[in-house]
Design a protein around this motif. Structure first.
Motif, PDB file in Angstrom:
ATOM      1  N   SER A   1      62.979  22.493   7.800  1.00 33.86           N
ATOM      2  CA  SER A   1      63.222  22.610   6.997  1.00 33.86           C
ATOM      3  C   SER A   1      62.775  24.365   6.590  1.00 33.86           C
ATOM      4  O   SER A   1      62.236  24.609   8.320  1.00 33.86           O
ATOM      5  CB  SER A   1      63.418  22.106   5.532  1.00 33.86           C
ATOM      6  OG  SER A   1      63.088  23.016   4.750  1.00 33.86           O
ATOM      7  N   THR A   2      63.040  24.721   5.076  1.00 36.58           N
ATOM      8  CA  THR A   2      62.266  26.186   5.652  1.00 36.58           C
ATOM      9  C   THR A   2      61.235  26.010   5.423  1.00 36.58           C
ATOM     10  O   THR A   2      60.469  27.116   4.743  1.00 36.58           O
ATOM     11  CB  THR A   2      63.058  27.001   4.322  1.00 36.58           C
ATOM     12  OG1 THR A   2      62.953  26.270   3.082  1.00 36.58           O
ATOM     13  CG2 THR A   2      64.430  26.767   5.069  1.00 36.58           C
ATOM     14  N   ASN A   3      60.403  25.041   5.326  1.00 38.03           N
ATOM     15  CA  ASN A   3      58.581  24.575   5.273  1.00 38.03           C
ATOM     16  C   ASN A   3      57.941  26.244   4.918  1.00 38.03           C
ATOM     17  O   ASN A   3      57.943  27.166   5.658  1.00 38.03           O
ATOM     18  CB  ASN A   3      58.232  23.960   6.084  1.00 38.03           C
ATOM     19  CG  ASN A   3      59.769  22.482   6.630  1.00 38.03           C
ATOM     20  OD1 ASN A   3      59.790  22.167   5.632  1.00 38.03           O
ATOM     21  ND2 ASN A   3      58.656  22.150   8.136  1.00 38.03           N
ATOM     22  N   PRO A   4      58.052  26.418   3.558  1.00 36.91           N
ATOM     23  CA  PRO A   4      57.461  27.337   3.045  1.00 36.91           C
ATOM     24  C   PRO A   4      55.166  27.489   3.270  1.00 36.91           C
ATOM     25  O   PRO A   4      54.934  26.394   3.006  1.00 36.91           O
ATOM     26  CB  PRO A   4      57.979  27.515   1.602  1.00 36.91           C
ATOM     27  CG  PRO A   4      58.182  26.360   1.110  1.00 36.91           C
ATOM     28  CD  PRO A   4      58.333  25.261   2.292  1.00 36.91           C
ATOM     29  N   ILE A   5      55.096  28.658   2.937  1.00 38.20           N
ATOM     30  CA  ILE A   5      53.826  28.313   3.039  1.00 38.20           C
ATOM     31  C   ILE A   5      53.217  29.897   1.870  1.00 38.20           C
ATOM     32  O   ILE A   5      53.935  30.661   1.604  1.00 38.20           O
ATOM     33  CB  ILE A   5      53.251  29.171   4.103  1.00 38.20           C
ATOM     34  CG1 ILE A   5      51.767  28.899   3.877  1.00 38.20           C
ATOM     35  CG2 ILE A   5      53.564  30.681   4.263  1.00 38.20           C
ATOM     36  CD1 ILE A   5      50.142  29.109   4.996  1.00 38.20           C
ATOM     37  N   ALA A   6      52.146  29.375   0.698  1.00 37.03           N
ATOM     38  CA  ALA A   6      51.992  30.296   0.306  1.00 37.03           C
ATOM     39  C   ALA A   6      50.337  30.379  -0.251  1.00 37.03           C
ATOM     40  O   ALA A   6      49.565  29.595   0.259  1.00 37.03           O
ATOM     41  CB  ALA A   6      52.660  29.718  -1.568  1.00 37.03           C
ATOM     42  N   ILE A   7      49.845  31.746   0.236  1.00 34.97           N
ATOM     43  CA  ILE A   7      48.595  31.998   0.292  1.00 34.97           C
ATOM     44  C   ILE A   7      47.974  33.219  -1.558  1.00 34.97           C
ATOM     45  O   ILE A   7      48.693  33.983  -1.480  1.00 34.97           O
ATOM     46  CB  ILE A   7      47.926  32.409   1.480  1.00 34.97           C
ATOM     47  CG1 ILE A   7      48.256  31.950   2.895  1.00 34.97           C
ATOM     48  CG2 ILE A   7      46.410  32.887   1.278  1.00 34.97           C
ATOM     49  CD1 ILE A   7      48.126  32.130   3.919  1.00 34.97           C
TER      50      ILE A   7
ATOM     51  N   ILE B   1      46.262  39.249  -4.880  1.00 34.01           N
ATOM     52  CA  ILE B   1      47.460  39.054  -3.737  1.00 34.01           C
ATOM     53  C   ILE B   1      48.692  37.842  -3.912  1.00 34.01           C
ATOM     54  O   ILE B   1      47.441  36.704  -3.285  1.00 34.01           O
ATOM     55  CB  ILE B   1      47.112  39.954  -3.013  1.00 34.01           C
ATOM     56  CG1 ILE B   1      46.337  41.304  -2.482  1.00 34.01           C
ATOM     57  CG2 ILE B   1      48.733  40.165  -1.703  1.00 34.01           C
ATOM     58  CD1 ILE B   1      46.111  42.459  -1.357  1.00 34.01           C
ATOM     59  N   VAL B   2      49.554  37.321  -3.363  1.00 34.92           N
ATOM     60  CA  VAL B   2      50.641  36.225  -3.409  1.00 34.92           C
ATOM     61  C   VAL B   2      51.518  36.343  -3.076  1.00 34.92           C
ATOM     62  O   VAL B   2      52.272  36.690  -2.316  1.00 34.92           O
ATOM     63  CB  VAL B   2      50.758  35.699  -5.056  1.00 34.92           C
ATOM     64  CG1 VAL B   2      51.233  34.697  -4.796  1.00 34.92           C
ATOM     65  CG2 VAL B   2      49.434  35.841  -5.977  1.00 34.92           C
ATOM     66  N   LEU B   3      51.011  36.162  -1.536  1.00 40.08           N
ATOM     67  CA  LEU B   3      52.324  35.878  -0.597  1.00 40.08           C
ATOM     68  C   LEU B   3      52.690  34.406  -0.359  1.00 40.08           C
ATOM     69  O   LEU B   3      52.316  33.697  -0.389  1.00 40.08           O
ATOM     70  CB  LEU B   3      51.682  36.056   1.237  1.00 40.08           C
ATOM     71  CG  LEU B   3      52.719  35.312   2.597  1.00 40.08           C
ATOM     72  CD1 LEU B   3      53.648  36.918   1.945  1.00 40.08           C
ATOM     73  CD2 LEU B   3      51.651  34.972   3.764  1.00 40.08           C
ATOM     74  N   ASP B   4      54.418  34.271  -0.116  1.00 40.07           N
ATOM     75  CA  ASP B   4      55.101  32.840  -0.700  1.00 40.07           C
ATOM     76  C   ASP B   4      56.155  33.193  -0.444  1.00 40.07           C
ATOM     77  O   ASP B   4      57.525  33.944  -0.437  1.00 40.07           O
ATOM     78  CB  ASP B   4      55.559  33.043  -2.306  1.00 40.07           C
ATOM     79  CG  ASP B   4      56.106  32.375  -2.735  1.00 40.07           C
ATOM     80  OD1 ASP B   4      56.826  31.249  -2.448  1.00 40.07           O
ATOM     81  OD2 ASP B   4      56.133  31.643  -3.533  1.00 40.07           O
ATOM     82  N   MET B   5      56.427  32.543   1.353  1.00 37.03           N
ATOM     83  CA  MET B   5      57.286  32.383   1.680  1.00 37.03           C
ATOM     84  C   MET B   5      58.049  32.047   2.523  1.00 37.03           C
ATOM     85  O   MET B   5      57.365  30.407   3.251  1.00 37.03           O
ATOM     86  CB  MET B   5      57.146  33.773   2.767  1.00 37.03           C
ATOM     87  CG  MET B   5      55.656  33.645   3.738  1.00 37.03           C
ATOM     88  SD  MET B   5      55.294  34.823   4.779  1.00 37.03           S
ATOM     89  CE  MET B   5      56.509  33.415   6.494  1.00 37.03           C
ATOM     90  N   ALA B   6      59.176  31.908   3.020  1.00 32.03           N
ATOM     91  CA  ALA B   6      60.177  30.759   3.377  1.00 32.03           C
ATOM     92  C   ALA B   6      59.789  30.834   5.053  1.00 32.03           C
ATOM     93  O   ALA B   6      59.326  31.977   5.448  1.00 32.03           O
ATOM     94  CB  ALA B   6      61.395  30.707   3.440  1.00 32.03           C
ATOM     95  N   THR B   7      60.151  30.353   6.226  1.00 34.21           N
ATOM     96  CA  THR B   7      59.501  30.217   7.099  1.00 34.21           C
ATOM     97  C   THR B   7      60.660  30.767   7.881  1.00 34.21           C
ATOM     98  O   THR B   7      60.679  31.189   9.229  1.00 34.21           O
ATOM     99  CB  THR B   7      59.118  28.672   8.013  1.00 34.21           C
ATOM    100  OG1 THR B   7      59.302  28.041   7.637  1.00 34.21           O
ATOM    101  CG2 THR B   7      57.325  29.369   7.867  1.00 34.21           C
TER     102      THR B   7
ATOM    103  N   GLY C   1      54.396  29.607  -4.514  1.00 32.94           N
ATOM    104  CA  GLY C   1      53.503  30.724  -4.960  1.00 32.94           C
ATOM    105  C   GLY C   1      52.578  29.431  -6.376  1.00 32.94           C
ATOM    106  O   GLY C   1      51.526  29.942  -6.748  1.00 32.94           O
ATOM    107  N   LEU C   2      53.327  29.459  -7.137  1.00 35.21           N
ATOM    108  CA  LEU C   2      52.854  28.463  -8.502  1.00 35.21           C
ATOM    109  C   LEU C   2      51.329  27.660  -8.563  1.00 35.21           C
ATOM    110  O   LEU C   2      50.696  27.926  -8.884  1.00 35.21           O
ATOM    111  CB  LEU C   2      53.715  27.568  -9.308  1.00 35.21           C
ATOM    112  CG  LEU C   2      54.820  28.612  -9.954  1.00 35.21           C
ATOM    113  CD1 LEU C   2      55.528  27.503 -10.710  1.00 35.21           C
ATOM    114  CD2 LEU C   2      53.995  30.084 -10.854  1.00 35.21           C
ATOM    115  N   TYR C   3      51.996  26.764  -6.636  1.00 36.44           N
ATOM    116  CA  TYR C   3      50.592  26.244  -6.923  1.00 36.44           C
ATOM    117  C   TYR C   3      49.783  26.510  -6.241  1.00 36.44           C
ATOM    118  O   TYR C   3      48.248  26.146  -6.292  1.00 36.44           O
ATOM    119  CB  TYR C   3      50.738  24.939  -6.761  1.00 36.44           C
ATOM    120  CG  TYR C   3      52.203  24.037  -6.768  1.00 36.44           C
ATOM    121  CD1 TYR C   3      51.472  22.960  -8.293  1.00 36.44           C
ATOM    122  CD2 TYR C   3      53.549  24.365  -6.522  1.00 36.44           C
ATOM    123  CE1 TYR C   3      53.258  22.907  -9.013  1.00 36.44           C
ATOM    124  CE2 TYR C   3      54.814  24.140  -7.463  1.00 36.44           C
ATOM    125  CZ  TYR C   3      53.854  23.094  -8.396  1.00 36.44           C
ATOM    126  OH  TYR C   3      55.312  22.448  -9.433  1.00 36.44           O
TER     127      TYR C   3
END
Lengths: 361, 361
Positions: A170-176, A186-192, A135-137
């Motif tokens: 891995s738990t390869n995450p996405i953040a938007i 609105i900040v989504l920050d989640m592992a898959t 999420g920070l990036y």
């Protein structure tokens, strides 16, 4: 002062640390193990932000492991980061095995600069390292009136392909992250995966059991005891769908950049020396390339209002927007400091002593 | 010939239709209701590809509803599509309420052209319409040595925000496609809900019940009877995570483009006349902006091999890559035609008769 603090018992220690003090502490420790002052300040700032935003498993909690890796020679403290491929809206940044935070800060800055000219900027990294919360990036473009997107190859494999048992993902995450007007972004920050691995470890520490659906054993049966997590693997969200997302984010953040993916991923919790060749991708989209920023931000405020206006599901908790909890935590922690567990404080005291840095106040 | 075919019983009808014949049939029907021949050929080609790739709920099955919308004045058959915002790597395309397939084809072509120069191209749409399977548009950049990404705001709301019961979100899908060397491309194409709404309707037709986890009622209890689907809503993958993904894809594909999202979404299954103002986004990433295409494609082949090499989970089916099933279906249907259910054939016969077009062969 080091001595007087070290001699104080846990009960005496301040439980909540002001964010600025936390940043100074982290920077001080990193500088003590040889990181140039400017870089140590940058990494300390980002790590303290992770704590301020409530990403407790990605802030100062990681400092001992980072120091261990630095001392083992697993991080390049004098990296020569280079842009190895570049087009108007894209770049590939080779981090030269620097701290991931430094690589990602540079990558995000570059994506923002490119988005300003081209509407979007997409920057991939290789030879990077674990960089803390996704999420920070994704948030970095927000201050420039831009939307941020971030993906990463996680720093250890905890998931097989759907239907298999070999740990290849891995738990390869996405953040938007998208900016709002009067509301928090609105900040989504989640592992898959259903749960991040850090949550499993936290339950193990507390002696609690996992909900069904977090992990299964190699026999395909639900695994509930977090202390036995080595005997099984994390489950992706939505079964094959989460597997597909982890795979694709891995390709975009890793393979496309010449970074590690699949069997090449180094488990950074077990191997502190090998170059991890971590890959990430960060994109910035300039809102004004699509509509006036103020109008877009009003629309995001309206989405907040719409979601909040829904009648509640019986028995459910409050309707939340992604990033809402983090925004509340941030306000609280900026005002009152970051609460640290006594055991973590003891660990950090010992760490500061061992490297000869100033302890937490 | 129309008459002789119409008089034949279902038993007599050919069960599998060659893809080229299916395309001609669709194009003929669309031309018969006033679509210019070139556009009808394009839409027929894309819809027949949907069937060829196994997206049975998104191909010729949709033709009766499309025709109903066209006849109700809900589609502009003579659109003036315009690029309303443009930067080097981005564009916003206003579809002027054209068939979604035409808008998305133009958007994908534009994204590819921009990626060729800038490394990435990202094109958003508004005043578009339902365009069929997400995967088709993510695939379009593949032939140019590019990665494709597609997101859309679904054409009807079937999901509340997590913890609520008001239908404010659709199944907002994402598709990502990457090229391989000797293997089929990896193509993820998924709704952010556990099941797509079309699957619920298919079970209702067959009189079967839904697995737990697909839908819940407004009382928060599992809903298993697909005939009662109006009494509940679809569940997102991974609970709040899938809600977050649906929300974010909706913002990127809808809100950012000035397209409908949330309460503004028109249910295209119930309202055939109102302008839907559907929004989508398509991105193309030029692989050669990151590494030589041949090397990347070899890496994707290697990912195929790695995933396939995993030991199997007891009781699980074969390990698959996203897009693998679709590739097998495609080969089968290109060789032997698209199998159509007798009831669908009867519906299409009736449709052809009603518009005065040539029937299926």
């Amino acid at each position: 002062m080091t001595t007087s603090n070290a001699n104080r018992s846990h009960v005496d220690r301040q439980a909540s640390i002001p964010v600025a003090d936390l940043q100074r502490f982290i920077s001080g420790v990193l500088a003590a193990v040889g990181m140039p002052a400017e870089d140590a300040a940058t990494v300390g700032g980002i790590m303290a932000q992770a704590d301020a935003r409530g990403a407790d498993a990605h802030g100062v909690f990681r400092l001992p492991a980072y120091v261990k890796r630095i001392r083992a020679g697993g991080i390049n403290l004098h990296p020569d980061m280079r842009i190895v491929e570049e087009r108007a809206a894209t770049a590939l940044l080779d981090g030269d095995n620097a701290m991931g935070h430094l690589v990602m800060k540079r990558a995000a800055d570059l994506a923002i600069e490119k988005a300003r000219h081209s509407g979007i900027g997409w920057v991939g990294t290789r030879h990077s390292n674990h960089a803390g919360p996704a999420g920070l990036y994704a948030r970095m473009p927000l201050a420039h009136g831009m939307i941020g997107i971030y993906m990463a190859v996680g720093s250890a494999n905890h998931m097989p392909p759907w239907g298999g048992i070999d740990m290849l993902l891995s738990t390869n995450p996405i953040a938007i992250a998208v900016p709002a007007a009067s509301r928090p972004p609105i900040v989504l920050d989640m592992a898959t995966t259903t749960a991040a691995y850090g949550k499993v470890k936290a339950l193990a520490q507390r002696g609690e059991s996992m909900p069904e659906g977090w992990m299964v054993g190699r026999d395909g049966k639900p695994l509930r005891d977090p202390k036995r997590s080595d005997e099984g693997f994390l489950l992706p969200i939505g079964g094959p769908k989460g597997y597909g997302l982890a795979l694709m984010f891995g390709v975009l953040a890793g393979t496309l950049n010449g970074a590690a993916f699949g069997r090449d991923v180094v488990d950074f919790n077990k191997d502190f020396k090998s170059v991890t060749n971590t890959g990430q991708a960060v994109a910035a989209i300039d809102v004004s390339a699509f509509m006036p920023l103020a109008r877009f931000e009003d629309c995001i405020d309206d989405i907040w209002a719409q979601m909040k206006s829904s009648a509640p599901l019986p028995g459910a908790q409050e309707i939340r927007l992604p990033g809402e909890q983090s925004a509340m935590t941030y306000d609280e922690r900026i005002a009152h400091g970051v609460p640290l567990h006594p055991e973590l404080i003891a660990t950090l005291d010992e760490l500061a002593r061992s490297v000869g840095a100033a302890p937490l106040p």
